[in-house]
Write a protein that holds these residues in place. Structure first.
Motif, PDB file in Angstrom:
ATOM      1  N   LEU A 311       0.932  -1.175  -0.242  1.00 39.52           N
ATOM      2  CA  LEU A 311      -0.167   0.137  -0.107  1.00 39.52           C
ATOM      3  C   LEU A 311       1.045   1.074   0.177  1.00 39.52           C
ATOM      4  N   TYR A 312       1.994   1.072   0.833  1.00 39.74           N
ATOM      5  CA  TYR A 312       2.601   2.092   0.437  1.00 39.74           C
ATOM      6  C   TYR A 312       3.417   2.699   0.015  1.00 39.74           C
ATOM      7  N   ASN A 313       3.886   1.792  -0.586  1.00 38.84           N
ATOM      8  CA  ASN A 313       4.864   1.595  -2.217  1.00 38.84           C
ATOM      9  C   ASN A 313       3.750   2.123  -2.860  1.00 38.84           C
ATOM     10  N   LYS A 314       2.685   1.915  -3.697  1.00 43.35           N
ATOM     11  CA  LYS A 314       1.552   2.817  -4.437  1.00 43.35           C
ATOM     12  C   LYS A 314       1.453   4.293  -4.216  1.00 43.35           C
ATOM     13  N   VAL A 315       1.331   4.210  -3.022  1.00 41.91           N
ATOM     14  CA  VAL A 315       0.758   6.128  -2.586  1.00 41.91           C
ATOM     15  C   VAL A 315       2.322   6.479  -3.175  1.00 41.91           C
ATOM     16  N   LYS A 316       3.839   6.053  -2.483  1.00 43.86           N
ATOM     17  CA  LYS A 316       4.800   6.714  -2.764  1.00 43.86           C
ATOM     18  C   LYS A 316       4.978   6.830  -4.555  1.00 43.86           C
ATOM     19  N   GLU A 317       4.630   5.402  -5.419  1.00 40.90           N
ATOM     20  CA  GLU A 317       4.157   6.030  -6.543  1.00 40.90           C
ATOM     21  C   GLU A 317       3.382   6.976  -7.318  1.00 40.90           C
ATOM     22  N   LEU A 318       2.253   7.221  -6.920  1.00 43.39           N
ATOM     23  CA  LEU A 318       1.355   8.369  -7.738  1.00 43.39           C
ATOM     24  C   LEU A 318       2.129   9.711  -6.938  1.00 43.39           C
ATOM     25  N   ALA A 319       2.465   9.572  -5.573  1.00 39.87           N
ATOM     26  CA  ALA A 319       2.907  10.801  -5.422  1.00 39.87           C
ATOM     27  C   ALA A 319       4.041  11.747  -6.143  1.00 39.87           C
ATOM     28  N   GLN A 320       4.754  11.083  -7.098  1.00 37.28           N
ATOM     29  CA  GLN A 320       5.576  11.021  -8.054  1.00 37.28           C
ATOM     30  C   GLN A 320       6.308  12.308  -7.551  1.00 37.28           C
ATOM     31  N   LEU A 321       8.036  11.957  -6.127  1.00 36.32           N
ATOM     32  CA  LEU A 321       8.069  12.333  -5.671  1.00 36.32           C
ATOM     33  C   LEU A 321       9.131  12.868  -6.043  1.00 36.32           C
ATOM     34  N   THR A 322       9.705  14.150  -5.951  1.00 39.29           N
ATOM     35  CA  THR A 322      11.122  14.423  -6.822  1.00 39.29           C
ATOM     36  C   THR A 322      12.649  15.014  -5.687  1.00 39.29           C
ATOM     37  N   GLN A 323      12.066  15.071  -4.326  1.00 39.17           N
ATOM     38  CA  GLN A 323      12.655  14.977  -3.225  1.00 39.17           C
ATOM     39  C   GLN A 323      12.538  17.079  -3.184  1.00 39.17           C
ATOM     40  N   LYS A 324      12.032  17.503  -4.325  1.00 42.69           N
ATOM     41  CA  LYS A 324      12.190  19.393  -4.051  1.00 42.69           C
ATOM     42  C   LYS A 324      10.120  19.378  -3.791  1.00 42.69           C
ATOM     43  N   GLU A 325       9.951  18.484  -3.417  1.00 41.87           N
ATOM     44  CA  GLU A 325       8.200  18.630  -3.064  1.00 41.87           C
ATOM     45  C   GLU A 325       8.430  18.905  -0.942  1.00 41.87           C
ATOM     46  N   HIS A 326       7.336  19.690  -0.753  1.00 38.01           N
ATOM     47  CA  HIS A 326       6.585  19.559   0.283  1.00 38.01           C
ATOM     48  C   HIS A 326       5.394  18.912   0.275  1.00 38.01           C
ATOM     49  N   VAL A 327       5.348  18.049   1.562  1.00 36.71           N
ATOM     50  CA  VAL A 327       3.791  17.222   1.918  1.00 36.71           C
ATOM     51  C   VAL A 327       3.288  17.357   2.690  1.00 36.71           C
ATOM     52  N   TYR A 328       2.364  17.061   3.190  1.00 40.63           N
ATOM     53  CA  TYR A 328       1.210  17.366   4.156  1.00 40.63           C
ATOM     54  C   TYR A 328       0.573  16.452   3.934  1.00 40.63           C
ATOM     55  N   ASP A 329       0.794  15.447   5.414  1.00 43.78           N
ATOM     56  CA  ASP A 329       0.445  14.180   6.011  1.00 43.78           C
ATOM     57  C   ASP A 329      -1.173  14.262   6.638  1.00 43.78           C
ATOM     58  N   LEU A 330      -1.879  14.046   5.771  1.00 47.16           N
ATOM     59  CA  LEU A 330      -2.774  14.901   7.154  1.00 47.16           C
ATOM     60  C   LEU A 330      -3.411  13.661   8.175  1.00 47.16           C
ATOM     61  N   TYR A 331      -4.055  13.436   8.937  1.00 46.14           N
ATOM     62  CA  TYR A 331      -4.447  11.975   9.788  1.00 46.14           C
ATOM     63  C   TYR A 331      -3.419  11.104  10.013  1.00 46.14           C
ATOM     64  N   CYS A 332      -2.303  11.720  10.590  1.00 54.61           N
ATOM     65  CA  CYS A 332      -0.686  11.074  10.297  1.00 54.61           C
ATOM     66  C   CYS A 332      -0.314   9.299  10.574  1.00 54.61           C
ATOM     67  N   GLY A 333      -1.622   9.768  11.573  1.00 52.95           N
ATOM     68  CA  GLY A 333      -1.475   8.299  12.758  1.00 52.95           C
ATOM     69  C   GLY A 333       0.200   8.578  13.612  1.00 52.95           C
TER      70      GLY A 333
END
Length: 473
Positions: A311-333
């Motif tokens: 599941l987390y790998n799929k989220v990582k794939e869809l996020a399309q991050l390039t080490q330049k982005e700021h990510v908000y992780d809402l309801y992050c547990g």
């Protein structure tokens, strides 16, 4: 004519053809005179005789009496407690059929509830294991065992103790479980040893109605690193509790964390009690990819570790991050998704309403030497303000993994104001996910839908939706 005028409770309806299944796992069928029937223990394609349990305004609820013609989807349940336990309601449905109907649930939610235009839904990611896939089970003690009807007789009406699961819809009834297929068999060995020791040594099981006794709950957790945690919940503490815990540790010396919880309130949740360490560490360790996570007695962690990694790998794939982005992780547990993505992001900001979860998240960031992540605790609708966004910086990507109720309206309004390029919405409730996405649909387009089966043999399905901001013309 009203149904109650032509039918009665206990009446058997003959040769009902079942064609669909509800999100709650009940078969949906029609009689020859077009009466809609919802029934337990049947699957689409079955033809069955069913006995009416309840009569509603436009349909009846029934229980299967006899399968006249079995559906090709039907399979033999593997658990002797099937039909009573309620934990794995779809054991009688083939795994491929389970996935097909779960995919249909998601489609119906997004198109009917959300009224969304969607791309083709991807085939659900199958769980690597469809038995023994859970890393946590919670059991209840009772001084009055619930007996299966076919085993009930005058001879066995003697009050017997039980250690197992509550019967669905009956808080005071516990089904004694000898073997559960949801967790590694070591869990069965530990549970059965505790029951036998307690019975032999006259340690009273909890009386739910009169609120007396000692032994109340049992939680068993394990990780893919083969670390085990056992938490014994007790209503009262005396020397017999410690003798029992010592006996457990002698029998199972590989237990990494042996704890007991004093549960003195009406609610039997360990979150409402006081937890004490008896032997070992007060945590166990799980590993997902290159990361390790400490799991304490009250920590939330996805209960299917192997599938969580996918599941987390799929989220990582869809996020399309390039080490330049700021990510908000809402309801992050406990911060697991944000920590999993941190090495591909410039910065991660996690928000969670449970303070204990945020403490776990900070500890796991330290454990993995991740320094580009910051966590905030409190009600997300109160934290995610204009002032917060100005102070932390606008996100390029938002990850949201809310509880079943979905996102608070204030959070959705703030997301619209922030207007990130991408939103990855992870949900265990397709209806609330559909409702929330509909609220954003004039600004965001659904680009990708990936169901992930975290809970085989149940009606539950996790779903990931990628939303991309519509470019202004």
């Amino acid at each position: 004519m009203h149904l109650k005028e032509k039918l009665h409770k206990g009446q058997v309806l003959q040769n009902v053809k079942f064609h669909d299944i509800s999100a709650e796992g009940m078969g949906i069928g029609r009689t020859s005179d077009n009466i809609v029937v919802f029934a337990e223990s049947v699957v689409p394609g079955d033809i069955a005789n069913v006995k009416i349990v309840k009569i509603k305004g436009s349909y009846v609820i029934a229980q299967s009496v006899e399968i006249i013609q079995a559906s090709p989807y039907r399979t033999q349940p593997f658990c002797r407690h099937f039909g009573y336990c309620g934990g794995c309601k779809w054991q009688h449905l083939s795994y491929d059929a389970q996935l097909s109907f779960k995919k249909k649930f998601i489609h119906d939610a997004l198109t009917r509830i959300g009224n969304l235009n969607i791309p083709d839904i991807q085939e659900p990611l199958k769980s690597p294991q469809i038995t023994e896939y859970r890393n946590k089970l919670e059991f209840a003690f009772s001084n009055n065992r619930w007996i299966e009807p076919e085993l009930f007789s005058k001879e066995n009406k003697t009050q017997l103790p039980a250690l197992g699961f509550h019967i669905s819809g009956h808080y005071d009834k516990v089904l004694d479980i000898q073997q559960c297929h949801l967790q590694n068999d070591i869990s069965n060995q530990i549970r059965n040893f505790i029951r036998e020791y307690a019975v032999q040594n006259n340690i009273p099981f909890f009386d739910i109605k009169n609120r007396t006794g000692i032994l109340r709950t049992l939680i068993i957790r394990n990780t893919s690193l083969n670390q085990w945690m056992v938490i014994l919940g007790v209503y009262e503490i005396d020397d017999r509790v410690f003798l029992l815990l010592d006996a457990v540790y002698r029998q199972f010396p590989f237990i990494h964390s042996l704890l007991y919880a004093h549960l003195f309130s009406l609610n039997d949740s360990i979150h409402n009690g006081k937890i004490y360490l008896h032997k070992g560490n007060d945590y166990i360790v799980e590993q997902l990819g290159h990361l390790r996570f400490k799991i304490s007695a009250t920590s939330f962690f996805q209960t299917n570790s192997l599938q969580t990694y996918h599941l987390y790998n799929k989220v990582k794939e869809l996020a399309q991050l390039t080490q330049k982005e700021h990510v908000y992780d809402l309801y992050c547990g406990t911060g697991t998704i944000g920590l999993f993505l941190a090495h591909q992001a410039a910065k991660v900001t996690g928000i969670e309403y449970l303070p204990a979860a945020i403490e776990d998240a900070k500890e796991n960031a330290r454990l993995n030497n991740i320094q580009n992540i910051e966590f905030f605790s409190g009600n997300i609708e109160n934290i995610l303000t204009d002032q917060f966004v100005n102070a932390q910086g606008k996100p390029d990507v938002v990850i949201a993994d809310p509880p079943r109720a979905g996102m608070h309206k204030n959070v959705l309004h703030q997301i619209r104001k922030i207007a990130p390029k991408r939103i990855i919405y992870v949900s265990c409730s397709p209806p609330s996910q559909a409702r929330d996405i509909s609220f954003l649909s004039d600004m965001y387009e659904v680009k990708h839908i990936q169901p992930v089966d975290m809970f085989p043999h149940t009606t539950h399905i996790e779903n990931i939706v990628l939303l991309s901001k519509i470019q202004e013309t």
